[in-house]
Design an enzyme around this catalytic site. Structure first.
Site, PDB file in Angstrom:
ATOM      1  CB  THR A 103      -0.598  -9.339 -13.510  1.00 57.49           C
ATOM      2  OG1 THR A 103      -1.490  -9.050 -11.908  1.00 57.49           O
ATOM      3  CG2 THR A 103      -1.110 -10.002 -14.192  1.00 57.49           C
ATOM      4  CD  GLU A 107      -4.637  -1.174 -10.411  1.00 54.36           C
ATOM      5  OE1 GLU A 107      -4.381  -0.396  -9.986  1.00 54.36           O
ATOM      6  OE2 GLU A 107      -4.044  -1.761 -11.151  1.00 54.36           O
ATOM      7  CG  ASN A 109      -4.985   8.059 -11.623  1.00 49.60           C
ATOM      8  OD1 ASN A 109      -5.358   7.357  -9.947  1.00 49.60           O
ATOM      9  ND2 ASN A 109      -4.526   8.807 -11.931  1.00 49.60           N
ATOM     10  CB  SER A 131      -0.762   0.050   1.514  1.00 43.71           C
ATOM     11  OG  SER A 131      -1.837  -1.033   0.966  1.00 43.71           O
TER      12      SER A 131
END
Ligand code: TGC
Ligand code: FAD
Length: 387
Positions: free
Chosen positions: A168, A366, A243, A142
């Site tokens: 990923t 995310e 974003n 985070s």
């Protein structure tokens, strides 16, 4: 009412013909090519490589990237609708597309030199090259600003040292968008497969996103040429990519929720207990109506956010709100769907547990649900509560 028809507020009226055409082509692809194979791939813990070329031919990589670099040059609403349909198939498939679009092609297009754009974007658009995005580290999730991966200036470029985790597509990537500190400030570097000292071992034994590859990235004195550094400095570089990806997730999660809702409605109408369909019991109707209510609100949020993105007016905090809300309601929808399906809800014949398990990761990656709460809390109070 089928998944494809769930549009309680006639939101379709707000989309252009072109946007609906893009959605239809992805929808048909998901129905024909993903749904028939995805449960088995998930159970086997395999990414469905066979769909990469097909996704590329549908224009799923570089959706908003200009056509001169091989992208589709479409708007953000098209991007969102495509992510929704892909995640109706599986969050892992949408993850693959999110990373390629938002976390690899976006930064190369925005911060890369003409040389890097021409070198990588056309190949990434056709799926000949796969990308990954390395921000998270074992001790900094985070709080990516604390990262300890470093870049040191050399005569011909930079020397990278450190490690990333939870990446990923890492193991299969031809190019990794890596964020590292140079003289204490975050910078972005393109690290290419095969560079000496670079490895990307796969992380196994996941209970979630099993049809997606997750990896570590390890850098031991990796020599990165000067031209592979992107032209952006500071944490706002990687956060600007997030974003884009968070925006796509806000749409994608609706797809997973719709799949669970659709299956629940059908199941509730056909499952007989006490001599009547369980859909006729008030407790089950309450669950179905909760889903309908929340999915409709999520659809409206996503549609409006899409238009703000198309006008270049979406604030990161507005994206946080949509990511936070839509993933949360999708996960709650999956959990309610599991209840409605009774014992059958745990079987792979139904999509429910797969979506529920996937959404547990989507709620964390995310930016966790909590982090988005704090981003919004700071926005409305002016007081930061992270540190
Ligand atoms: P803070 O001091 O607030 O900001 C540092 C600089 O960044 C700017 N900024 C942003 N810029 C663009 N977009 C945003 N959303 C931005 N948020 C902040 C800010 O203005 C400042 O700029 P400058 O020029 O003044 O330096 O930074 P902080 O260290 O306090 O951290 C803020 C926080 C906690 C919100 C942020 O670090 C955060 O979002 N943490 C969550 C980390 C995260 O989301 N990681 C995701 C990793 S990638 C991933 O999960 C991929 S999953 C892929 C898949 O499979 O789909
Ligand atoms: P932590 O940051 O350790 O958080 C643990 C808990 O503490 C969470 O509940 C969190 O909300 C809470 N918490 C943390 N800080 C605060 C605070 N200030 N106030 C209150 N609560 C707090 N990363 C990449 O860079 N690239 C990828 O491609 C990528 N893919 C991923 C794929 C998967 C399947 C998963 C699961 C993760 C992936 N990630 C990726 C990593 C992901 O972004 C991180 O897991 C996420 O940012 C959270 O970090 P963490 O797991 O270290 O949790």
């Amino acid at each position: 009412m089928s998944t494809q028809a769930l549009d309680y507020y006639n939101i379709d009226e707000l989309f252009s013909e072109e946007e609906k055409l893009v959605r239809q082509s992805v929808r048909d692809f998901v129905d024909g090519e993903i749904l028939p194979i995805i449960e088995q791939k998930f159970m086997d813990g395999e990414f469905p490589f066979e769909i990469v070329e097909k996704l590329a031919s549908l224009g799923m990589f570089g959706i908003t990237v200009p056509t001169q670099y091989g992208g589709a040059g479409a708007n953000y609403t098209c991007y969102g609708l495509a992510m929704l349909e892909l995640e109706r198939g599986d969050s892992g498939v949408r993850s693959f597309a999110s990373v390629q679009n938002s976390l690899v092609m976006f930064p190369i297009n925005k911060y890369g030199s003409e040389f890097l754009k021409n070198k990588w974007l056309p190949k990434l658009a056709t799926g000949q090259a796969i990308g990954c995005f390395g921000l998270t580290e074992p001790d900094f999730g985070s709080n990516p600003g604390g990262m300890i991966t470093t870049a040191t200036k050399t005569n011909s470029g930079y020397l990278l040292n450190g490690a990333k985790m939870w990446i990923t597509n890492g193991t299969i990537a031809d190019v990794a968008m890596v964020w590292a500190k140079l003289d204490g400030e975050v910078h972005g570097f393109l690290v290419e497969k095969g560079m000496r000292g670079f490895s990307a071992p796969e992380m196994k034994n996941k209970h979630s996103l099993r049809a997606s590859i997750t990896s570590e990235l390890v850098f031991q004195d990796v020599e990165v040429p000067e031209e592979n550094m992107l032209n952006v400095e500071g944490l706002r570089g990687p956060l600007s990519c997030l974003n884009q990806a968070r925006y796509g997730i806000a749409w994608g999660a609706i797809g997973a929720a719709l799949a669970c809702y659709d299956s629940s409605l059908e199941y509730a109408k056909s499952r007989i207990q006490f001599d009547r369909p369980i859909a006729g019991f008030q407790l089950q109707q309450d669950k179905l109506v909760w889903m309908l209510n929340e999915i409709t609100k999520a659809q409206l949020l996503a549609q409006r956010l899409g238009r703000l993105m198309d006008k270049g007016q979406a604030r990161p905090q507005q994206i946080s709100l949509a990511k936070r809300n839509n993933v949360d309601i999708a996960l709650q929808t999956a959990r309610l769907a599991r209840e409605i399906h009774g014992a059958n809800g745990i079987l792979s014949e139904y999509c429910i547990m797969r979506h529920a398990a996937n959404l547990e990761s989507v709620k964390t990656y995310e930016g966790t649900h909590d982090i988005h709460t704090l981003i919004l809390g700071e926005d409305i109070t002016g007081i930061q509560a992270f540190k």
